[in-house]
Design an enzyme around this catalytic site. Structure first.
Site, PDB file in Angstrom:
ATOM      1  N   TYR A  52       0.856  -1.204   0.000  1.00  0.00           N
ATOM      2  CA  TYR A  52       0.000   0.000   0.000  1.00  0.00           C
ATOM      3  C   TYR A  52       0.883   1.242   0.000  1.00  0.00           C
ATOM      4  CZ  TYR A  52      -4.981  -0.794   0.236  1.00  0.00           C
ATOM      5  OH  TYR A  52      -6.269  -1.049  -0.092  1.00  0.00           O
ATOM      6  N   GLU A  54      -0.523   4.873  -0.204  1.00  0.00           N
ATOM      7  CA  GLU A  54      -1.333   6.092  -0.346  1.00  0.00           C
ATOM      8  C   GLU A  54      -0.476   7.342  -0.227  1.00  0.00           C
ATOM      9  OE1 GLU A  54      -3.546   3.729   1.478  1.00  0.00           O
ATOM     10  OE2 GLU A  54      -5.577   4.519   1.122  1.00  0.00           O
ATOM     11  N   ASP A 198      -7.162  13.347 -24.592  1.00  0.00           N
ATOM     12  CA  ASP A 198      -7.128  11.931 -24.232  1.00  0.00           C
ATOM     13  C   ASP A 198      -6.459  11.164 -25.368  1.00  0.00           C
ATOM     14  OD1 ASP A 198      -7.598   9.273 -23.745  1.00  0.00           O
ATOM     15  OD2 ASP A 198      -9.749   9.488 -23.376  1.00  0.00           O
ATOM     16  N   THR A 224      -4.298   5.889 -21.288  1.00  0.00           N
ATOM     17  CA  THR A 224      -4.102   4.579 -20.686  1.00  0.00           C
ATOM     18  C   THR A 224      -2.679   4.162 -21.028  1.00  0.00           C
ATOM     19  OG1 THR A 224      -5.059   3.561 -22.653  1.00  0.00           O
ATOM     20  CG2 THR A 224      -6.505   3.818 -20.748  1.00  0.00           C
ATOM     21  N   LYS A 227      -2.467   0.362 -24.444  1.00  0.00           N
ATOM     22  CA  LYS A 227      -2.915   0.204 -25.843  1.00  0.00           C
ATOM     23  C   LYS A 227      -1.676   0.249 -26.739  1.00  0.00           C
ATOM     24  CE  LYS A 227      -7.608   1.797 -24.941  1.00  0.00           C
ATOM     25  NZ  LYS A 227      -7.781   2.658 -23.774  1.00  0.00           N
ATOM     26  N   ARG A 233      -2.215  -2.765 -17.839  1.00  0.00           N
ATOM     27  CA  ARG A 233      -3.484  -2.028 -17.790  1.00  0.00           C
ATOM     28  C   ARG A 233      -3.369  -0.936 -16.743  1.00  0.00           C
ATOM     29  NH1 ARG A 233      -7.637  -4.822 -20.736  1.00  0.00           N
ATOM     30  NH2 ARG A 233      -8.888  -3.061 -20.093  1.00  0.00           N
TER      31      ARG A 233
HETATM   32  N1  DSN Z   1     -12.406   0.378 -24.230  1.00  0.00           N
HETATM   33  C1  DSN Z   1     -11.401   1.167 -24.904  1.00  0.00           C
HETATM   34  C2  DSN Z   1     -11.341   0.879 -26.337  1.00  0.00           C
HETATM   35  O1  DSN Z   1     -11.449  -0.278 -26.677  1.00  0.00           O
HETATM   36  O2  DSN Z   1     -11.181   1.779 -27.142  1.00  0.00           O
HETATM   37  C3  DSN Z   1     -11.566   2.594 -24.636  1.00  0.00           C
HETATM   38  O3  DSN Z   1     -11.573   2.780 -23.281  1.00  0.00           O
END
Ligand code: DSN
Length: 425
Positions: A52, A54, A198, A224, A227, A233
């Site tokens: 943890y 925080e 984003d 994120t 990707k 993740r």
């Molecule tokens: N779920 C994602 C995507 O597949 O584009 C976006 O958050």
């Protein structure tokens, strides 16, 4: 580690083994998915899951942070270096939380925000009505031009002048073209709005130099990490120095409790990998593969929203083929090609049975596919569409796809070479 799991929990061991086999034995075209390296996988599955932490490095609410502080600071420094940002926060659990934290650090509930509508390629958290961002803010949504499938920046500017949002969000989850973040920044500046960008989908392309970076033109950049960026993740926020304090407070304690230190550890490794020439080549190949695949698909009679792609993804408008997106996605899955059905702009069909299919090239590029394989994949997709009700033909195509996959194995995760140099920063 896996043999301990096999002994203790054979069921879950076997299910993980089956999922690994599935990921290896199919062509994964969901544009938000990828394969992480062995190094990222090990870091993410490490003992950091036990801790943890925080707070932030040097200012925690629990003791025992001798190592976590170093790990988080390393991840922050690497993020700042690869994105050329003043400040980085690597704690958001994922993109949705990161987006909400970004919005709440620049606006208050009840304020107006403006983002791309979900059916036009935006994300739920860009103010779509069923998301908390569409409920607590007064959300105005822009669309793509119905004729071109692209942004009409004049129309977005007019909407901004009319509704005077506090925050304008740029970025998308199903937009196949370059986004001009400089224009978005100017539109926001002209009306005194903040600009949140984003880049969840294209973060890896930004780092690899294949897409314009919003960092100079946005107050906060959200992404994120899993990707095109090819990390575990997770989520991440970058901002100008002036927003650092309120943005950090918005993540913790505003939105979250303890950060997931194992994920942050994996993010640190992924960012070191992103800072290599091999990553730049991968990003270039992702875009090349998408271009070649889109051209082949159009030659085979598919309509692509916006007439092609500039990035890692394509959106197929299947109305001319008279096949619903879901039907094609399911048939492709049976042929070992994994995609997702998706709305197209101004879709006449309902969202759960839309007219589009979204595909992308990050995962197949990571496993080594190049232009030749991109063409083959386009041909497989076309053959499945032509044989949509012929299970024997679909099974046959699946065998050919498996053969292709067997030539580009990813069973035990690839290793990014570092040319003998250790990751630093
Ligand atoms: N779920 C994602 C995507 O597949 O584009 C976006 O958050």
């Amino acid at each position: 580690m896996m043999s301990a799991l096999e002994q203790y929990d054979p069921l879950i061991y076997e299910l993980i083994r089956q999922e690994a086999a599935r990921q290896s034995g199919c062509v994964r075209l969901i544009p938000s998915e990828n394969y992480v390296s062995k190094a990222v996988m090990l870091a993410t599955g490490s003992c950091l899951t036990n801790k943890y932490a925080e707070g932030y490095p040097g200012k925690r609410y629990y003791e025992g942070q001798q190592v976590t502080d170093l790990i988080e600071t390393t991840a922050q420094n690497r993020a700042k270096a690869v994105f050329k940002a003043d400040h980085a926060n690597v704690q958001p659990y994922s993109g949705s939380v990161a987006n909400l934290a970004a919005l709440l650090s620049l606006a208050n509930p009840g304020d107006t925000i403006m983002g791309l509508a979900l059916p036009h390629g935006g994300h739920l958290t860009h103010g779509w009505k069923v998301s908390v961002t569409g409920k607590i803010f007064n959300s105005v949504q822009y669309s793509v031009n119905p004729d071109t499938g692209r942004f009409d920046y004049d129309q977005i500017a007019d909407l901004a002048k009319k509704y005077k949002p506090k925050v304008i969000i740029s970025g998308a989850t199903a937009y196949p073209r370059q986004i001009d973040f400089k224009i978005f920044g100017q539109i926001a500046k002209d009306i005194g709005a903040f600009h949140v960008s984003d880049i969840a989908h294209i973060a890896g392309l930004v780092v690899g130099g294949e897409h314009m970076s919003p960092v100079p033109y946005a107050d906060i950049v959200s992404t994120t990490t899993h990707k095109t960026l090819r990390g575990p993740r997770g989520g991440m926020l970058l901002c100008k120095a002036e927003h650092a304090n309120k943005m950090d407070k918005s993540v913790f304690p505003g939105m979250q409790g303890g950060p997931h230190m194992h994920t942050i550890t994996g993010i640190a490794v992924a960012l070191a990998e992103a800072n290599t020439p091999e990553f730049v080549s991968y990003a270039r190949q992702v875009v090349k593969n998408a271009k070649v695949m889109s051209e082949k698909l159009m030659e085979l009679g598919f309509n692509l929203v916006s007439g092609g792609t500039d990035n890692h993804l394509m959106l197929l408008d299947l109305r001319s083929k008279n096949i619903p997106g879901k039907k094609l996605a399911k048939a492709l899955d049976r042929a070992r090609i994994v995609s997702n059905y998706n709305t197209i702009p101004n879709d006449p069909a309902p969202p759960f049975n839309p007219s589009g299919l979204r595909i992308g090239t990050p995962a197949m590029t990571t496993r080594g596919f190049k232009e030749e394989q991109a063409v083959m994949v386009a041909e497989f997709i076309s053959r499945v569409a032509e044989n949509i009700d012929n299970e024997t033909a679909i099974e046959e195509i699946g065998k050919e796809v498996l053969l292709l996959c067997s030539q580009f194995p990813v069973p035990d995760h690839f290793i990014i070479p570092n040319n003998g140099k250790k990751a630093i920063v």
